[in-house]
Design a protein around this motif. Structure first.
Motif, PDB file in Angstrom:
ATOM      1  N   UNK A   1     -49.268  50.517 -24.115  1.00  0.00           N
ATOM      2  CA  UNK A   1     -49.494  51.662 -24.831  1.00  0.00           C
ATOM      3  C   UNK A   1     -49.573  52.725 -23.687  1.00  0.00           C
ATOM      4  N   UNK A   2     -50.270  52.618 -22.676  1.00  0.00           N
ATOM      5  CA  UNK A   2     -50.519  53.535 -21.693  1.00  0.00           C
ATOM      6  C   UNK A   2     -49.135  54.034 -20.974  1.00  0.00           C
ATOM      7  N   UNK A   3     -48.535  52.765 -20.803  1.00  0.00           N
ATOM      8  CA  UNK A   3     -47.156  52.686 -20.082  1.00  0.00           C
ATOM      9  C   UNK A   3     -46.205  53.763 -20.997  1.00  0.00           C
ATOM     10  N   UNK A   4     -46.212  53.628 -22.285  1.00  0.00           N
ATOM     11  CA  UNK A   4     -45.180  54.321 -23.126  1.00  0.00           C
ATOM     12  C   UNK A   4     -45.784  55.757 -23.521  1.00  0.00           C
ATOM     13  N   UNK A   5     -47.142  56.012 -23.233  1.00  0.00           N
ATOM     14  CA  UNK A   5     -47.473  57.318 -23.194  1.00  0.00           C
ATOM     15  C   UNK A   5     -47.066  58.326 -22.249  1.00  0.00           C
ATOM     16  N   UNK A   6     -47.156  57.769 -20.948  1.00  0.00           N
ATOM     17  CA  UNK A   6     -46.721  58.233 -19.780  1.00  0.00           C
ATOM     18  C   UNK A   6     -45.238  58.417 -19.824  1.00  0.00           C
ATOM     19  N   UNK A   7     -44.522  57.574 -20.190  1.00  0.00           N
ATOM     20  CA  UNK A   7     -42.951  57.867 -20.123  1.00  0.00           C
ATOM     21  C   UNK A   7     -42.642  59.025 -21.210  1.00  0.00           C
ATOM     22  N   UNK A   8     -43.457  58.961 -22.467  1.00  0.00           N
ATOM     23  CA  UNK A   8     -43.335  59.646 -23.550  1.00  0.00           C
ATOM     24  C   UNK A   8     -43.621  61.369 -22.849  1.00  0.00           C
ATOM     25  N   UNK A   9     -44.460  61.312 -22.230  1.00  0.00           N
ATOM     26  CA  UNK A   9     -45.054  62.536 -21.482  1.00  0.00           C
ATOM     27  C   UNK A   9     -43.794  63.134 -20.351  1.00  0.00           C
ATOM     28  N   UNK A  10     -43.286  62.194 -19.854  1.00  0.00           N
ATOM     29  CA  UNK A  10     -42.127  62.470 -19.005  1.00  0.00           C
ATOM     30  C   UNK A  10     -40.891  62.603 -19.550  1.00  0.00           C
ATOM     31  N   UNK A  11     -40.874  62.610 -21.008  1.00  0.00           N
ATOM     32  CA  UNK A  11     -39.622  62.662 -21.647  1.00  0.00           C
ATOM     33  C   UNK A  11     -38.491  61.528 -21.247  1.00  0.00           C
ATOM     34  N   UNK A  12     -39.033  60.484 -20.905  1.00  0.00           N
ATOM     35  CA  UNK A  12     -38.304  59.137 -20.884  1.00  0.00           C
ATOM     36  C   UNK A  12     -38.334  58.462 -22.265  1.00  0.00           C
TER      37      UNK A  12
END
Length: 469
Positions: A392-403
């Protein structure tokens, strides 16, 4: 060397001392095959892999049962990053000789490392995708990204370096092309494709570099070629033209040869021609017998080969049928590896999760073992909450970076391990929405409403659905 007719060990004679069949031509064929094998071995030792492939293929044309040549060809393919071609040669080799064959060890070592095999398979898929990108008008940048990923996974894949160098040449970046082509040359020093691309890169980097031969003013018989090496130093290589001398001596030699030929023609040649004709006719009859024998042998070998191919197909079909029961063999192996990692190092939950993600639950049937299901569910339950939080943390980080692709992958894994985590499920719906995957976003929002009614998340999900109707 053994007789092709009876299998007995051959002596130095041109016939088999056991069955009497003429093996002169057969010995020549085997020697030719061994000669090409030796040439291929020498080229492989100096990393002329392309030349080695040509020689070894020629060796196998003369003798397809040359196990050493076939195994070496597989090694050369593997060194060039061509894993599928290498495996093909080794599988054929083990079918020709099942015992005391080093090819079996090569196959076992390669297939025992499942993760490496998966990486190599992915690199081949990425290479094919990059090739498709190259065919598209605006796909060169995507091809570069894919090819860099390929050489990261498979650093010996010569074709990937060559294609990457070609794409850079087309994009007008000869310096980058030269960098990757030199790596390809280190792997295979004499590849024609690599050398041709390198020459074009050097031409683009040094468009004004003079490469013409000019006459030396001090010595009319001497010419010089001006070139530059990789360090940029100018090199002048003289080419000397040898003057014609001793014309009188040459004329005397020619006259003497003419007299000798005349004597041989009128005195010696007629008798030798007659004897040669008789010998030639005898050889024709003898070769006719040998050709008939070889044709019969070829027919027998073709039938044997056909039988072997049918056996291989039967075994492959049997293996495929077995792979469809009790889940797939890969699923079983993933669960067993996950259990082993969990028992040996309980803290390494991400590696356990990666193995469990490789299990296809949809392939389960009513006949699937209950113990198999329980082990899988127990492992999933043991690591679920912790792994879910990590993904979940990795997904949120990728979402913030528009990945968005990475975000969707991470958040899907989070929901997989903990379906009750509303934050992960709602974030997955958001990732689908931001990635403009409207249908997937709508289905995920509906799942939020179904699983978590009368919450802030369900209210937001309803607003999204209403706004897109």
């Amino acid at each position: 060397m053994r007789c092709y007719h009876c299998g007995a060990e051959l002596s130095e004679h041109s016939f088999c001392t056991n069955c009497g069949v003429d093996v002169g031509l057969y010995k020549k064929i085997i020697r030719l095959s061994n000669t090409f094998y030796n040439q291929g071995l020498e080229k492989a030792r100096v990393r002329d892999l392309s030349g080695a492939v040509v020689c070894l293929r020629q060796s196998l044309k003369f003798n397809k049962n040359n196990i050493k040549a076939r195994n070496l060809l597989g090694l050369v393919y593997y060194e060039m990053g061509e894993v599928v071609a290498a495996l093909s040669e080794w599988v054929i080799s083990t079918n020709l000789r099942s015992k005391k064959n080093v090819a079996a060890d090569y196959i076992e070592r390669l297939q025992s490392n499942v993760s490496k095999m998966d990486v190599l398979k992915q690199s081949i898929k990425k290479y094919n995708q990059a090739y498709q990108y190259c065919l598209q008008p605006d796909g060169k940048d995507l091809a570069i990204v894919q090819l860099k990923s390929v050489i990261r996974f498979n650093p010996k894949y010569v074709r990937a370096y060559q294609l990457l160098g070609l794409v850079y040449l087309v994009n007008g970046n000869p310096k980058a092309a030269r960098h990757y082509l030199l790596i390809a040359k280190d792997i295979d020093i004499n590849s024609t494709i690599t050398l041709r691309y390198l020459k074009e890169a050097e031409r683009m980097l040094n468009p004004d570099d003079p490469k013409k031969a000019k006459k030396n003013e001090n010595n009319p018989g001497q010419y010089a070629t001006v070139t530059k090496n990789d360090a940029g130093d100018t090199i002048i290589q003289p080419n000397y033209v040898q003057e014609k001398r001793g014309s009188g001596t040459v004329l005397n030699i020619i006259i003497g040869l003419a007299i000798g030929f005349a004597i041989a023609y009128f005195l010696v040649l007629p008798g030798r021609i007659s004897a040669a004709q008789d010998e030639y006719q005898a050889k024709i009859r003898e070769n006719g017998v040998q050709i008939d024998a070889l044709n019969l042998e070829i027919a027998d070998l073709q039938k044997t080969n056909s039988d072997q191919e049918n056996k291989i197909k039967t075994l492959t079909d049997s293996l495929s049928a077995y792979s469809g029961t009790e889940g797939t063999l890969a699923d079983m192996e993933n669960i067993l590896k996950a259990a082993a990692v969990h028992l040996q190092n309980p803290e390494n939950q991400i590696e356990v999760a990666e193995y469990l993600l490789g299990v296809d639950e949809e392939a389960w049937t009513e006949d699937t073992s209950e113990n198999y299901r329980e082990l899988y569910l127990a492992l999933k339950s043991a690591i679920g909450p912790t792994v879910c939080e990590t993904y979940y943390m990795d997904g949120n980080k990728a979402l913030q970076n528009k990945q968005y692709d990475d975000a969707i992958a991470y958040l899907t894994a989070a929901v997989f391990f903990d379906a009750g985590n509303v934050d992960a499920l709602y974030a997955l719906a958001t990732a689908y929405n931001d990635a403009e995957q409207t249908e997937d976003a709508k289905q995920t929002y509906e799942k939020v409403i179904e699983l978590f009614p009368n919450t802030w998340y369900s209210t937001k999900a309803e607003q999204y659905i209403n706004s897109h109707e």
